[in-house]
Every structure is written in structure tokens, then in C-alpha cells.
Design an enzyme around this catalytic site. Sequence first.
Site: not given
Ligand code: GCW
Length: 714
Positions: A307, A381, A409
Site C-alpha cells: 500500500e 484484510d 475497521e
Molecule cells: O486494513 C487495511 C487498512 C489500512 C491499514 C492496512 C494494513 C495501516 O485499511 O488502513 O494500514 O490494512 O494493515 O497495513
Amino acid sequence: MKKTILFFILAMCLQISFAEDGYRLWLRYEKVSDARLLSDYKNNLQHIVVAGNSPTIKVATDELLKGLQGLLSETISNSSSTQNDATLIAGTSATSSFIASAVDKKQLAQLGNEGFLILSKTIAGKHYTIITANTDMGVLYGVFHFLRLLQTQQSIHQLNISSTPKIKLRMLDHWDNLNGSVERGYAGRSIWEWKKLPDTISQRYTDYARANASIGINAASVTNVNSNVLSLSKDYILKAKVLADIFRPYGIKLFLTARFSAPVEMGGLKTADPLDPQVQNWWKEKVKEIYQSIPDFGGFLVKANSEGQPGPQTYNRSHAEGANLLADALAPFNGMVIWRAFVYSNDKPEDRFKQAYDEFKPLDGNFRKNVVIQVKNGPIDFQPREPFHPLFGAMPKTPLVMEYQVTQEYLGFSTHLAYLATLFKECLDADTYAKGKGSTVAKVVDGSLDNYSNTGMAGVANIGSDTNWCGHPFGQANWYALGRLAWNHNLSAEQIADEWIRQTFTNDPQFISATKKIMMGSREAIVNYMTPLGLHHIMGYGNHYGPAPWYDKASRADWNPVYFHKADSIGIGFDRKPTGSNGLAQYTPEVRKQFEDPATCPEKYLLWFHHVSWKHVMKSGRTLWDEMCYKYNEGVDSVRDMQKTWNSLEKFIDKDRFQKVQGLLATQEKEAVWWRDACLLYFQTFSKMPIPAAYEKPKYTLQFYEQYRALKAP
Ligand code: GCW
């Protein structure tokens, strides 16, 4: 006039003494309500001795006194000078000769550095309770456990408790930014007041450390994995030192996140290539600098090449080469690298499910001894439900640390009541078949399957500046559960809920059983009204809140809900068989076989692995479409049941928390309806089948929901 003032003052006092704002967490130490037990405790706990004088022993003494004072509602003496009077003795063999002679050395030998014993002993006709360990930290853990026994109103006779943590690193990862915001944090601002450190020291730091120690958490990474290079600057190291100093007596090691490009951004070098000697030297010097301030610094937690974060691949180096660079710098100080497996490339069109495994599996055996790989519980995720990550069991030569997300989240932020111990356990109990039947994820993570010694379990914290720490009063249960499970993953979700409820609310059996029911069903309710039957990643873009299964505008394909549900006129779901992405090939044959056949694939994972016809007949006899309608409605109904149950509990607890939860449940109910209606209306545009008449009609049109989502976007 006088009378009114008096009344006012009295009312204020009452309010102060009864205010239940949640700050005290599960460490409330309210007076024991059972009269018989209370008098028994009083008889047996009048005089205590905590032997030793380290900072940790000071904490243990204060805690015991504070706890007993509250629980017994009277002042207890710490008769350290007159050991003879004592009925409760805590300490190590080194600090207490009484303990040295009373406790079996063999029993102690099994405890390691953190385990403890709590024993009832009758010596020369006198009854003693002994809390002991090999270290002062073990004694503190024992003290907290003993107080938990009292708070949950258990007998303190014939105690013979021996407890050692099953996992070495029991950790909270804070995604806290240096500017005070918290990535995916829903409980206010960061509790770390970086701007005011090192000069102003918030009481919260100590209270935080204490709460962690009470549940066995022994590590905290205090900065976001999407990291800011500044956290490695001289100034910030001095700020972090203050936190580390506060954490130390509570047995908590501080970790920082390391930005891989720091040698360039901060060191002025031309490259951050892990094989470059100047880069290696830069990290060695930086690490030395940190250890000068924080001699027990835990190490680095790293998100690299994921990311948009910098990483070794920028220089055509592998994750192993990147991790080893930092590991070599940390090794002389016994520091470790926690390298995250949550990677997916910006450029690869490959199914995200597969990317971590594809990148890390080939590197098994290439990491230094002080590197562990932190793997999210599932392959995508932190969704409300995911199958276990295929990396578990697949890297026998590399310790894998479990990463859970405690902050919600994808589970309704701090608005929805979601007890996550059931989610945590579901993953731990899953069988990887890596070494035949019974090779559970728990055995991978606790090191028993592959003989890892660097074991770990981490949770992305749900803690913020809100008075009650976690936003939702029930959010605290997830922090609690993470610590308890990391200590002992054999505890059941129900046991953990039981002890949390008793300590947090009341020991009343009616309240406990009703609240436990709410908690135990809460995560399944969310799965049902958000993503039933294996649906995943269909939430709002960016903020990840609310339903948006229709969304297809993200710059990357795999950020779009439509990529994940793949609904069309035939059916719905992500084909991960050989006919699709073949993600299933990453599991062992036994697991793969089970998931690959729609007939044997548990229906809760069906749409994770199969694109299924709307008319497919489910185990219930309903078509997939009807089953989906059923599940979405079941989810809403469960929330309504939770509301009913909660409403019946008013008389058992304080108004503050009762009303807060009541209000949040009301919002949750509306949002459950929002999810159900939006998803069913949208998926209906593909299935072209009616929502069975037995169910509530959607409140609004699909168009309304699409716009409503837009209104809610950040
Ligand atoms: O779940 C996703 C989140 C990001 C997060 C990423 C991660 C810290 O939306 O905000 O970044 O995972 O775990 O690195």
C-alpha cells in the site's frame, strides 16, 4: 437553603462515587457482593506481604492493596516487617525465605520468566495463600490473576494454580500517527501525546500499562505501520523513552515502526538498498542510538512494499533481505524484527488472496533468527469472516506471529457491538493439516507445531483518548480477550466473556448469562447483516463503513467491492478454484479438498471460494438467493434480539453504561437494516428474484442507498 446545598453536595458525591464512565476497565475492584464470600475473603486476607523492592514489586504491592481495599471495602495492611502475621505472601524465592522453603523447586522450574503459581498451603496449622514466580514480573502477573479470582468471586481455598503464557510476545499494535490521529481508530485521538512529550506525562500511560499487565500483554508498538520517519528522530526517541520507562515495571516492551526509506529520508543517503554497506551502517548507528535511551527496546515492526510503503523491493531485494538488514542491526541488543506479511503489489493483477503466500512462502528459511513474520488472521484484510491465512503452517522454518484487528475497521467501528473472541478462536481452531490432522493455527502460532521459540500474537489496538478507552463499552472486551488468549489460547471465548462481564459489570448470574448470550452471538450477527455466506470486502470505499457492494470506481481493481463479489446474472462469489484464481492451491490438500467442493465447503465460506448460481440449493433447502435473504434478515433479527435482551437488564447495572449501550444498539439496528436492504436490493438486480414475502420490505430504494452511502463518505 442549607439543606439544598447539603443535598446538592450529597448528590454530587453520590454521582462521583457511582460514575461508571468505563475508565476503570475490568479493574474496578468493587466491593464483593456475596456476603459469605466477602467475610471469607476478609478472614483470609487481612495481612499481606509482598516481598522485594523492585519497581515491579512496588506495582504489585500497590495493586494488591488497592484491589483488596476496594473488594473488601476496608483498609488492608502490608505487614512487610511482620511476615508472621501474614496470610497472603507474594514474592520470589530470592526475595522471601518463607517462599523459598514453602514452594517446590520443581514446580517453579516449569514457570519460565513470566509464569506464576498461586497456592493454598497450610503450614504449622496456619492457612496461607502464596503467589510466587521466578521473576518479579511473574509475581505481578500472579497478583493480577489472584485479584481476578476475587473479582469473579471464586473460592480462594485449595488453590493450586500454575500458569505460564503459551505465547511469548503478546502485543498491541497502535496505528497511531505522530499528529495524534489514529488510522482506523474509533475511540477518539491517540493516547500518545507526542507533542507534549517528554515534558508532560499523562496518567493514561501508566493506566494503559497497568491494564495491559493485568491481562498479560507484554509488548506495544506505539506508532503506525504506515510510518513517519520522524519517529526515528532523536527527539522522538526521547519521547518514546518516557513511554518505555513507564511501561518497564509492567513488563511491557516498546516497539517502533521503521520506515524502510529512513536512510534516505533521514540519513541523507542516496539509497535504502539493504545490501548497501552505508545503509547497513546507518541502521546500526540508529539502533545503537535507540538502545542508549531504551535499553530494553523491543525492536521494529515493519510494513514494507505494501500500500505504497517503501521497502526492499524498490531495490530489487526480497523481503528477507529487507528484514535481515534490520535484524542484523538489532541482534547485538537482542532486538527483533516483526515483518508484516500484509503485502500486495500495486502492479500485480493477481488475486490479493494469494499475494502474501506467493511472496513469503519461497523465503521460508531465509530470515535471521530474530525475525518473525506477522500474518493477518485471514488472507484479505480483517473482514468480519475470513478463512485462515494459507501461510499458517506453510513456513515451518519461520516463526509466524498472528495479527488480529481489535479495532473494528470492518465490523461497525465503535458503534456496533462485536465480541471478537469468537472470531479469534475460529481462526486459532482452524486445522491447517500442515503436519496431518490436528495441525491447528493455534499450534502454529504457539510454536508447538514447528518448534518456533519466538512466538507471538498481536492485535491492532482499539484504544484511544475516549474516557472509556475503546468507544463502545463492549470494545474493552476485545482488548481483554486478546490479552487473555495470547496468554492461554485454550480459554474459550465464553470463559473469557464470563470473566470480563463479572469484572466489568457485575457477578449477578442473570446479567451474566444474558450478556454472554449477546456477546457470543454478536459477531455472527454482524457477519449475517454485512457479509453472509462468504461474501467479503463489500463495504464503503475508503472509510470502510456501511454497505457499497455496487462500488467500482477505485483506482485499483481489488479495492472495489465488485471485484470481490463478482455478482452477475448467473450467480455470485469469487471462484478461487483452478477454474478461477486458484487461491485454494495454497492450502494443504486436505483443506483444499474440503473447500474446493461446494458440497463439503462450509457454507460460511461458500462465496469465498465459489461463484455460485442464484438457484443453487443450500443445505437448508433454500436457493442461494433465498438463503441470502434469510441470512441478511437473520442478522437484523439478531440485533433486535440483542436490544430486547439488553433492555431487560436495566436493573442490574449503572445508568451510564446501560444507556450508552442501549443507544449504540439502536444505531446498530438501523445500520443493520441499512446493510441488509442496500445489499439485497443491489444483488437483486442480478438475481432478478423476489425477496420472499415473509421478510420485511426494504425501507428505501437502491438509488436512495447508493446516495446515502455517498452522504456518509468522509
Ligand atoms: O486494513 C487495511 C487498512 C489500512 C491499514 C492496512 C494494513 C495501516 O485499511 O488502513 O494500514 O490494512 O494493515 O497495513
